[in-house]
Design a protein around this motif. Sequence first.
Motif, mmCIF file in Angstrom:
data_model
loop_
_atom_site.group_PDB
_atom_site.id
_atom_site.type_symbol
_atom_site.label_atom_id
_atom_site.label_comp_id
_atom_site.label_asym_id
_atom_site.label_seq_id
_atom_site.Cartn_x
_atom_site.Cartn_y
_atom_site.Cartn_z
ATOM 1 N N ARG A 413 5.643 -10.277 -15.297
ATOM 2 C CA ARG A 413 6.195 -11.628 -15.410
ATOM 3 C C ARG A 413 6.058 -12.155 -16.834
ATOM 4 O O ARG A 413 6.080 -13.362 -17.062
ATOM 5 C CB ARG A 413 5.460 -12.582 -14.451
ATOM 6 N N LYS A 415 8.096 -12.243 -19.337
ATOM 7 C CA LYS A 415 9.221 -13.039 -19.825
ATOM 8 C C LYS A 415 9.125 -14.470 -19.322
ATOM 9 O O LYS A 415 9.307 -15.434 -20.082
ATOM 10 C CB LYS A 415 10.527 -12.388 -19.384
ATOM 11 N N GLN A 416 8.829 -14.618 -18.016
ATOM 12 C CA GLN A 416 8.676 -15.961 -17.447
ATOM 13 C C GLN A 416 7.485 -16.674 -18.076
ATOM 14 O O GLN A 416 7.531 -17.894 -18.297
ATOM 15 C CB GLN A 416 8.488 -15.853 -15.930
ATOM 16 N N ARG A 418 6.277 -16.292 -21.176
ATOM 17 C CA ARG A 418 6.626 -16.770 -22.523
ATOM 18 C C ARG A 418 7.516 -18.000 -22.465
ATOM 19 O O ARG A 418 7.334 -18.956 -23.220
ATOM 20 C CB ARG A 418 7.312 -15.649 -23.313
ATOM 21 N N ARG A 419 8.486 -17.967 -21.544
ATOM 22 C CA ARG A 419 9.394 -19.107 -21.433
ATOM 23 C C ARG A 419 8.647 -20.360 -20.971
ATOM 24 O O ARG A 419 8.866 -21.464 -21.479
ATOM 25 C CB ARG A 419 10.527 -18.778 -20.463
#
Length: 535
Positions: A413, A415-416, A418-419
């Motif tokens: 997860r 990517k989620q 970092r966002r």
Amino acid sequence: MTQTTLAAAGTDVSAQARRRRTFAVISHPDAGKSTLTEALALHARVISEAGAVHGKAGRRGVTSDWMEMEQARGISITSAALQFAYGDTVINLLDTPGHADFSEDTYRVLSAVDSAVMLLDAAKGLEPQTLKLFDVCRYRGIPVITFINKWDRPGRAALDLCDELTERIGLPPMPLTWPVGEAGHFRGVADLRSGEFVRFHRTAGGATAAGEEHLTGEAAEAEGGAEWTAAREEAELLQASGGEFDAARFEDASATPLLFGAAVANFGVRQLLDLLVELAPRPTARADAEGRPRELTQPFSAFVFKVQTGMDRAHRDQVAFARVCSGKFERGMVVTNATTGKPFATKYVQQVFGQQRSTLDTAYPGDVIGLVNATALRVGDTLHDGKPAVKFPGLPSFAPAHFAVARPADIGRAKQFRRGIEQLGAEGVVQVLTSDLRGDGSPVLAAVGPMQFEVATHRLEHEFGCVVRLDHLPYTAVRRLPDPAQRAIVDRERSSEVFARADGTLLAVFEQEMNLRILQRQKPELVLEPLVADG
């Protein structure tokens, strides 16, 4: 535009600005702030039934406390904007977090208002968080109206509470209403300007506006007897000792109008709303970063004081709250972000009422607008139309007291993660710091209070689908490092580290103040500065 058209537009802006009242409600936690916010909306007839904080039997969820954590805990942990009409007046009411851990959010909100309502618990009087928030109002010259709440419950004597205002914060009260009956035996209030006795009648659960009965002084004395006489004598005693109402003293923030009531029963709320309409300052020219006044009739300008994601679970959109400072805002106009110099299209703009939103087409100085899908905007940005450019002073960041390394529990997860971290940093939920020693993959979250970490991890899990593990760091002392070339001096020590804030500020952190002093003795060339609220 012709000169005639420009003059007409300026007249329209000035007239609309005079209709606006933009204020915040400040208090210590559990003083009844969210309840009062709803009661004001109820008396303005924009909601038909009041709710209260989750957990109070039989009451609906609050309008302003819309986050799941707020409803579960019964506290405000994020600011909320509510705009509604009351007669011919447009009210922009900003409800603020009461908990000390969210001081940064409250301080930013106070930069966007023209006055404040200070809410005191009748049994507790001035409490620590109220004192801190009042200090900000005093620093900014914000006039304050004081509302002593919960008079329907046992509490302190009214004169004692008035003495506390004068002695502890140097803000003499100017009573406009005075309670008839001691705290816990609330009969109504004496209206000190009309001489009338306003007697309140309860409604079922306080869900609708309380009924009012107005009696002349003579009738009140005949019916109220000793309680009415005592109330009048106490109020006259305070007025004779310098408590006579003087609008100029309110405007220069050297004294405070005072009212009594019970927000949960809607007692005294209409009197407060009427006073705000009558007395609260209208929007005026706001100084830009260079100290030059931006007149109301100049082209549109506004500054972003809050960014919030997740208000609409169906869309997960991001809303930037901006205070209009000058000119007329029209939906669809393309404005300039003074921070980046880039254009920003205002296609999606909404009027906000707690969690409820509706499309907004125009706005004027004093209004708070919600710019939707505003991923390019950050707290402190200035928006303006036309040239020359204008930039308002930045908003403060405070010295953090708690630090923790954040990592996703599931590396899949990332990517989620970092966002989500980027989003929380942009909103100011926490400060997001980076370290040369740890790398970008292990951001450090910094907070004024530990509850900010709870909000951050809750939102990362529920909005971004990323469970986060926090490794708390032992740092307790923080300073600003003005010279990047000296970074290695701090990083070499076992008990210290240097973090970079998103705005480029370098923070030198130490496990103990003693470690800081020892390093400064060993390295006298090291320059460290106190980290104060900047912006």
